[in-house]
Design a protein around this motif. Structure first.
Motif, PDB file in Angstrom:
ATOM      1  N   PRO A 118       0.844  -1.269   0.065  1.00  0.00           N
ATOM      2  CA  PRO A 118       0.455   0.035   0.010  1.00  0.00           C
ATOM      3  C   PRO A 118       1.370   1.154  -0.191  1.00  0.00           C
ATOM      4  N   VAL A 119       0.553   1.801  -0.836  1.00  0.00           N
ATOM      5  CA  VAL A 119       1.201   3.524  -0.956  1.00  0.00           C
ATOM      6  C   VAL A 119       1.211   4.124   0.378  1.00  0.00           C
ATOM      7  N   GLU A 120      -0.428   4.235   1.571  1.00  0.00           N
ATOM      8  CA  GLU A 120       0.187   4.740   2.827  1.00  0.00           C
ATOM      9  C   GLU A 120       1.009   4.413   3.546  1.00  0.00           C
ATOM     10  N   GLN A 121       1.714   2.790   3.573  1.00  0.00           N
ATOM     11  CA  GLN A 121       2.276   1.765   4.315  1.00  0.00           C
ATOM     12  C   GLN A 121       3.791   3.274   3.819  1.00  0.00           C
ATOM     13  N   ALA A 122       4.596   3.173   2.825  1.00  0.00           N
ATOM     14  CA  ALA A 122       5.631   4.140   2.480  1.00  0.00           C
ATOM     15  C   ALA A 122       5.304   5.547   2.891  1.00  0.00           C
ATOM     16  N   ILE A 123       4.029   6.389   3.113  1.00  0.00           N
ATOM     17  CA  ILE A 123       4.589   7.678   4.020  1.00  0.00           C
ATOM     18  C   ILE A 123       4.700   6.840   5.462  1.00  0.00           C
ATOM     19  N   ARG A 124       3.831   6.151   5.627  1.00  0.00           N
ATOM     20  CA  ARG A 124       4.220   5.846   7.499  1.00  0.00           C
ATOM     21  C   ARG A 124       5.166   5.072   7.637  1.00  0.00           C
ATOM     22  N   ILE A 125       6.014   4.707   6.680  1.00  0.00           N
ATOM     23  CA  ILE A 125       7.234   4.917   7.392  1.00  0.00           C
ATOM     24  C   ILE A 125       8.331   5.654   7.484  1.00  0.00           C
ATOM     25  N   ALA A 126       7.733   6.442   7.581  1.00  0.00           N
ATOM     26  CA  ALA A 126       8.851   7.567   7.650  1.00  0.00           C
ATOM     27  C   ALA A 126       8.187   8.419   8.689  1.00  0.00           C
ATOM     28  N   GLY A 127       7.418   7.316   9.255  1.00  0.00           N
ATOM     29  CA  GLY A 127       6.747   7.800  10.925  1.00  0.00           C
ATOM     30  C   GLY A 127       5.811   9.612  10.186  1.00  0.00           C
ATOM     31  N   ALA A 128       5.243   9.663   8.986  1.00  0.00           N
ATOM     32  CA  ALA A 128       3.741  10.759   8.546  1.00  0.00           C
ATOM     33  C   ALA A 128       2.900   9.880   9.532  1.00  0.00           C
ATOM     34  N   LYS A 129       1.661  10.486   9.155  1.00  0.00           N
ATOM     35  CA  LYS A 129       0.140  10.407   9.186  1.00  0.00           C
ATOM     36  C   LYS A 129      -0.158  10.406   8.137  1.00  0.00           C
ATOM     37  N   VAL A 130      -0.921   9.559   7.334  1.00  0.00           N
ATOM     38  CA  VAL A 130      -1.821   9.600   6.473  1.00  0.00           C
ATOM     39  C   VAL A 130      -3.196  10.583   6.509  1.00  0.00           C
ATOM     40  N   VAL A 131      -3.396  11.746   5.623  1.00  0.00           N
ATOM     41  CA  VAL A 131      -4.146  11.852   6.026  1.00  0.00           C
ATOM     42  C   VAL A 131      -5.296  12.414   5.025  1.00  0.00           C
ATOM     43  N   GLN A 132      -6.411  11.196   4.238  1.00  0.00           N
ATOM     44  CA  GLN A 132      -7.304  11.214   3.093  1.00  0.00           C
ATOM     45  C   GLN A 132      -7.844  12.058   2.926  1.00  0.00           C
ATOM     46  N   ALA A 133      -7.896  13.364   1.087  1.00  0.00           N
ATOM     47  CA  ALA A 133      -8.769  13.694   1.211  1.00  0.00           C
ATOM     48  C   ALA A 133      -9.683  13.029   0.288  1.00  0.00           C
ATOM     49  N   GLY A 134     -10.992  13.201   0.536  1.00  0.00           N
ATOM     50  CA  GLY A 134     -11.916  13.602  -0.214  1.00  0.00           C
ATOM     51  C   GLY A 134     -12.739  11.940  -0.041  1.00  0.00           C
TER      52      GLY A 134
END
Ligand SMILES: *Cc1c(COP(=O)(O)O)cnc(C)c1O
Length: 398
Positions: free
Chosen positions: A120-136
């Motif tokens: 999942p692309v969201e995991q690529a974001i979360r690995i850095a420690g960031a929080k995913v905020v989905q829009a729409g």
């Protein structure tokens, strides 16, 4: 070691690739220049800082960006890009990730861009420690949804360009970049499979990310292009989370060589060769019971056409059964099966070696004819097929 040696010596199935660039079967045929460069550097020492500086020059010239860096792959590039947007060049913050205390740590992504490219692309974001905020919502993301998702903690917007995304109702890159510019937020663009090396940077993207091992025919690696400052912050992540995504000298030099080869490639001639393969398939598979053919332009406008085979009940088997039976041939024939739910498979001409187009057509005819004659088709439902694939994974190594 010849090709033959590798497959027999290590008991590997021979594969004819009519599916495109799929990382699960080794992505693409690496171009000779990239193979030679990667092999040549293996017996030498280089300063990796210098080598990556040369890569930065090659990426800058290919993309129009100020700078660039080679990473392990596009997924790694997204993680590092997100990390860079959070930490900048602050080495202490880089060492602290994925702890993001004190940093802006939210990444906005359109709901229809939350794809899975094998992970999942969201995991690529979360690995850095960031929080995913989905829009729409999945198939409708208006500009106001993106604006509303932005907070004082927003570090970046991640925009995915891919046939994997929901194709309707998403906000186009130009509008996303306008929002980012107005709010001072960098836009990171996942262009992993896209041929357009210059578009996103010209539009004002902060970072654009490409896979070296897809259309470029490079070694397994990723390319990040962008502003000098943000690309530097990506590179510095090698002193932090980037360490677990290391790219070696052969990957960096091989990527430089692949970019150089791409700039010299006769793209019109290549396109003509691929078109001739599709035309051959159109002739070889014409008037075949149960199968209807149509040429299909690439979903995101890449300069490649594929042949779509719509598999009707008259063919005596489902589209996914056809894909699986072709993959069970020797040599295995891999076709694009990501849209089999729509009753179709696609033949992609990009990664075929001379003569293989005939083997592909022959295998399709033989497989469909066998199913029609022996009546052993139309038996495995798509959901059973998916369960079987997951069960097989759980049986690895086998
Ligand atoms: C292939 C792909 C990826 C993953 O790329 P890797 O370089 O294999 O990590 C990410 N996003 C999209 C849209 C892709 O097509």
């Amino acid at each position: 070691m010849t090709d033959i040696d590798i497959h027999s010596r290590y008991r590997l199935s021979r594969i004819i690739n009519a599916s495109g660039t799929m990382t699960t079967i080794g992505a693409s045929m690496v171009v000779p220049d990239a193979i030679a460069a990667g092999a040549a550097i293996q017996r030498h020492f280089v300063s990796m800082n210098q080598l990556q500086s040369r890569a930065s020059e090659a990426i800058a010239s290919a993309t129009g960006a100020e700078a660039g860096v080679v990473t392990a792959c596009s997924a790694a590039g997204m993680t590092l890009g997100v990390a860079a947007a959070m930490t900048g060049s602050d080495l202490a913050a880089i060492e602290r990730l994925p702890d993001t205390a004190g940093l802006r740590n939210e990444v906005v992504i359109q709901a229809g861009h939350c794809i899975n490219y094998g992970a999942p692309v969201e995991q690529a974001i979360r690995i850095a420690g960031a929080k995913v905020v989905q829009a729409g919502s999945a198939a409708l993301v208006e500009t106001y949804n993106i604006e509303a998702a932005i907070t004082p903690a927003t570090a970046a917007i991640l925009h995915v360009v891919s046939h994997h995304t929901v194709q309707e109702g998403q906000t186009p890159l130009a509008d996303v970049i306008a929002i980012g510019k107005a709010q001072g937020i960098p836009v990171i663009v996942d262009m992993a499979s896209e041929y357009d090396l210059r578009g996103p940077i010209a539009l004002g993207a902060a970072l654009a990310i490409y896979s070296a091992h897809k259309f470029l025919g490079g070694p397994t690696a990723g390319i990040i292009a962008g502003s000098r400052e943000l690309v530097r912050a990506c590179y510095l992540q090698n002193r932090g989370i980037g360490r677990t995504m290391k790219v070696g000298k052969e990957g960096v030099l091989g990527t430089i060589a692949a970019l150089e080869a791409w700039s010299r490639r006769d793209h019109a001639a290549l396109r003509a060769k691929e078109d001739a393969i599709v035309a051959y398939w159109e002739r070889a598979l014409a008037n075949f019971p149960g199968i209807s053919l149509s040429r299909h332009a690439d979903w995101t406008g890449n300069p490649v056409e594929r042949l779509k085979l719509t598999v009707g009940r008259g063919a005596g088997l489902y589209a996914w059964e056809l894909a699986d039976r072709l993959a069970a041939c020797d040599p295995a024939v891999f076709v694009r099966d990501d849209l089999v739910e729509q009753g179709a498979i696609y033949l992609d001409p990009c990664n075929l070696r001379p003569g293989e187009e005939k083997t592909v057509a022959d295998a399709i005819r033989a497989t469909v004819e066998a199913a029609r004659q022996n009546g052993e088709g139309l038996c495995e439902s798509l959901s059973d097929r998916r369960k079987r694939a997951i069960a097989a994974l759980q049986d690895w190594p086998a």
